[in-house]
Design an enzyme around this catalytic site. Structure first.
Site, short mmCIF file in Angstrom:
data_model
loop_
_atom_site.label_atom_id
_atom_site.label_comp_id
_atom_site.label_asym_id
_atom_site.label_seq_id
_atom_site.Cartn_x
_atom_site.Cartn_y
_atom_site.Cartn_z
N HIS A 67 -20.08 33.70 33.35
CA HIS A 67 -18.61 33.79 33.34
C HIS A 67 -18.09 32.77 34.36
O HIS A 67 -17.65 33.12 35.46
CB HIS A 67 -18.17 35.21 33.69
CG HIS A 67 -16.68 35.35 33.82
ND1 HIS A 67 -15.81 35.24 32.76
CD2 HIS A 67 -15.91 35.58 34.90
CE1 HIS A 67 -14.58 35.40 33.19
NE2 HIS A 67 -14.60 35.60 34.48
N ASP B 252 -13.53 36.26 27.75
CA ASP B 252 -13.82 34.91 27.26
C ASP B 252 -13.97 34.92 25.74
O ASP B 252 -13.50 34.02 25.05
CB ASP B 252 -15.09 34.38 27.93
CG ASP B 252 -14.99 34.47 29.44
OD1 ASP B 252 -14.08 33.85 30.01
OD2 ASP B 252 -15.79 35.20 30.06
#
Ligand SMILES: NC(=O)c1ccc[n+]([C@@H]2O[C@H](COP(=O)([O-])OP(=O)(O)OC[C@H]3O[C@@H](n4cnc5c(N)ncnc54)[C@H](O)[C@@H]3O)[C@@H](O)[C@H]2O)c1
Length: 374
Positions: A214, A186
């Site tokens: 996440h 990410d």
């Protein structure tokens, strides 16, 4: 002589190839043992070859790879081990395959836990948490029983923050600080988007934090991020783009990729696992930091304790890390962080039966998904 050894019933060949004394050169370091679960899966198919090549731990670091698969994937695991053997990597001294974590995790110094069940059609998120949570509870117990006392554990299999929490809670003899949930992909995605928008090369973007889970509640932080050492907000003046488009692009990147590619990101995930490991074994460049999902107890930001939350970390390169204190958190950031925190607290309540904290209550917020889901 084959490098591969494994369980009797699955073994290709039984001889392992531990470094004999005369083979060891003075310039080589002591062999490190690395366990990889889900080793027959897509991410591992990229990662294992990076680990074996020396790209991750260095050109003078011999490695032993201990591959954990599921009963169903054992044939594929044998195939992966054969490919590793055929690659003739000088640093790869031993390959073990197995389906029993108590065997595979013996003395490992790194455990890269990738194997997990995907969310099937019609499967509730609570069911996914339970099915995968059981895997990580068992693997936590096994690590606690047989791994090196300072094993570093990186959980990739989703939902990775809560899986990491479950694993940690089932391994009370291993320091809580040693457990990570992978949010580096990410971070890399966020850096890429900022670089594209600013028209600079990726390496000019630094200090990017992913806060939280996440999942699609993750918070890519543009407030503290810098481009060429200047605040991103001074370089990219379009605040609406930063708050809306940038944030959503990073949150949903995985899902868009699945739509286009037909499968989940594997190559870039393996690159980000390498980045995450290297961030722990090399000193963080001065003034910079990296994101990792780590244990919140004692955090300086006021985030709820006792969850695994992605935060800003810095390392001396000794495998350990410290949280970065000098970050700004404004109302915009804080409100979003609270949403991701609420999601993780709900996930935690939903797996209480797997963390030894009583009866599970699943009141998950309805609108959150893994990044790969649409
Ligand atoms: N954190 C992240 O940034 C990130 C990014 C991408 C994917 N993921 C997650 O990583 C996981 C793996 O992705 P993939 O694309 O490699 O999946 P995959 O389906 O290709 O591979 C998973 C492998 O794990 C194995 N497995 C299942 N249960 C196991 C168990 N109990 N022990 C050992 N192995 C087991 C399966 O047999 C399979 O071979 C998924 O949960 C995915 O959602 C995380």
């Amino acid at each position: 002589m084959s490098l591969i050894s494994g369980l009797d019933r699955f073994t290709l060949c039984f001889s392992s190839n531990l470094l004999s004394q005369e083979e060891e050169t003075k310039s080589w370091k002591k062999l490190i043992k690395i366990a990889v679960s889900g080793a027959a899966g897509m991410i591992s198919n990229h990662l294992l070859f990076k680990l074996a090549s020396g790209e991750v731990f260095g050109p003078d670091q011999p490695v032993a790879l201990k591959l954990l698969g599921s009963e169903r994937s054992i044939q594929a695991l044998e195939g992966v081990a054969m490919e590793l053997e055929d690659s003739l990597f000088p640093l790869l001294r031993e390959v073990n395959i197995g389906i029993d974590p108590y065997e595979v995790f013996q003395d490992v110094e790194w455990a890269l836990l990738i194997g997990a069940k995907p969310r099937g059609p019609g499967m509730e998120r609570a069911d996914l948490l339970d099915i995968n949570g059981q895997i990580f509870a068992e693997q936590g117990k096994a690590l606690n029983a047989v791994a090196s006392r300072n094993v570093k554990v990186m959980v990739v299999g989703n939902p990775c923050n809560t899986n990491a929490l479950i694993c940690m809670k089932n391994a009370p003899d291993i320091p809580a600080k040693n457990f990570h949930a992978l949010t580096r992909l990410d971070e890399n995605r966020a850096k890429c988007q900022l670089a594209l928008k600013a028209g600079v090369f990726y390496d000019k973007v630094s200090n990017v934090t992913i806060w939280g889970n996440h999942s699609t509640t993750q918070v890519p932080d543009f407030l503290n991020a810098t481009i060429n050492g200047l605040p991103v907000t001074e370089i990219i003046k379009d605040r609406k783009w930063l708050e809306e488009e940038f944030t959503e692009k990073v949150q949903k990147r995985g899902g868009v990729l699945i739509q286009k590619w037909g499968r989940s990101s594997a190559a870039s995930t393996s690159v980000s696992i390498v980045d995450a490991i290297r961030s722990l074994i090399t000193p963080t460049p001065k003034g910079d930091w990296f994101s990792s999902g780590v244990y919140t107890t004692g955090n300086p930001y006021g985030i709820a304790e006792d969850i695994i939350f992605s935060m800003a970390c810095r390392s001396k390169g000794d495998g350990d890390y410290e949280l970065v204190k000098d970050v700004m958190i404004d109302d915009f950031l804080w409100n979003r962080i609270k949403k991701s925190e609420a999601e993780l607290l709900a996930e935690k309540r939903c797996v209480a039966h797997l963390t030894g904290e009583g009866i599970a209550v699943c009141d998950l917020p309805g609108d959150t998904m893994l990044p790969g889901e649409m």
